[in-house]
Design a protein around this motif. Structure first.
Motif: not given
Length: 274
Positions: A186-192, A216-221, A224-235, A246-249
């Protein structure tokens, strides 16, 4: 000893501990009025009927899609050595007991209302569907260890399977598994990004527009820093239609059919999406 509510404590110079007995809050929750303070933690309907259990101070209530209430005591709130919490209860909207589930009720975070009588439960490790009266409809053999329900819409229930920590789409009529997705998909890591230990990701909020699950998929590095990303899935098939940045806070709120993103910080902003 005060067993209910939250009592802010402080100590004076002589080491005597005091509690703030006068503070209190009134907040909405599940279409109810929640009164919290030192010595009180109570849930009321709009007409003033108390619907929590005074004998279970840690119990919480949630609104089911058909308007009924689910009352339960979270396992993590039971102190070591304390007696096991009472069984979960499904209540009428007015507070009367409707039926008692054999195990945990999974209340969806978002629904289109089309399957209003559907009640999802975790019974031992199985995902079980019951109707509004508690009668058993199906048991899904393909979901093991269901932990929570995200979305019920467009004939699909989107749940979190604890075994393997994946998101699963299930047909609401039969319990057949339609698709599965991991948080990393759902929220793959940035390849860069430079190689780092695998971050931890999980769904922290869920919404729906009736055709998609908006997760909303939250990823913690590692730090401990967390970023949130909104992901749309076809039901229907679980395909990722799009991913937001990805946004922080950030936090997301549904208001009158619109989805808002709240960005906290020194320059807090509210942005309407779509």
């Amino acid at each position: 000893m005060v067993e209910e509510g939250w009592c802010p404590q402080y100590a004076d110079a002589e080491g005597v501990t005091y509690a703030d007995l006068d503070g209190g809050t009134f907040v909405p929750g599940a279409g109810l009025v929640v009164v919290q303070g030192c010595g009180v933690d109570a849930w009321f309907t709009a007409d003033g009927t108390r619907v929590d259990d005074p004998g279970a101070p840690a119990d919480v209530l949630a609104r089911l899609p058909d308007g009924a209430l689910s009352r339960t005591v979270p396992r993590e709130s039971v102190a070591d050595g304390a007696a096991s919490p009472g069984p979960p209860v499904v209540l009428e909207p007015s507070g009367e007991v409707r039926w008692e589930p054999p195990d945990t009720v999974l209340v969806p975070q978002a629904t289109d209302g089309a399957a209003g009588g559907l009640v999802l439960t975790r019974e031992v490790t199985s995902l079980v569907a019951r109707d509004a009266t508690g009668a058993r409809r199906w048991e899904s053999a393909g979901v093991n260890g269901a932990e929570s329900a995200y979305v019920v819409a467009a004939g699909t229930a989107v749940v979190r399977q604890g075994m393997g920590d994946v998101v699963v789409g299930v047909d609401v009529e039969t319990g057949r598994v339609l698709w599965t997705r991991t948080a990393e998909v759902l929220a793959p890591p940035d390849p860069d990004d430079a190689p780092t230990p695998a971050p931890m990701s999980m769904v922290t909020q869920a919404f729906t527009d009736g055709e998609r699950a908006l997760l909303v998929v939250t990823t913690w590095s590692e730090d401990g820093e967390g970023t949130a990303r909104l992901v749309a899935l076809d039901l229907r098939d679980g395909d990722v239609e799009w991913r937001g940045g990805a946004t922080s806070g950030s936090w997301y709120v549904a208001v009158q059919g619109r989805l808002l993103r709240v960005d906290r910080g020194d320059d807090a902003t509210v942005t309407r999406l779509g």
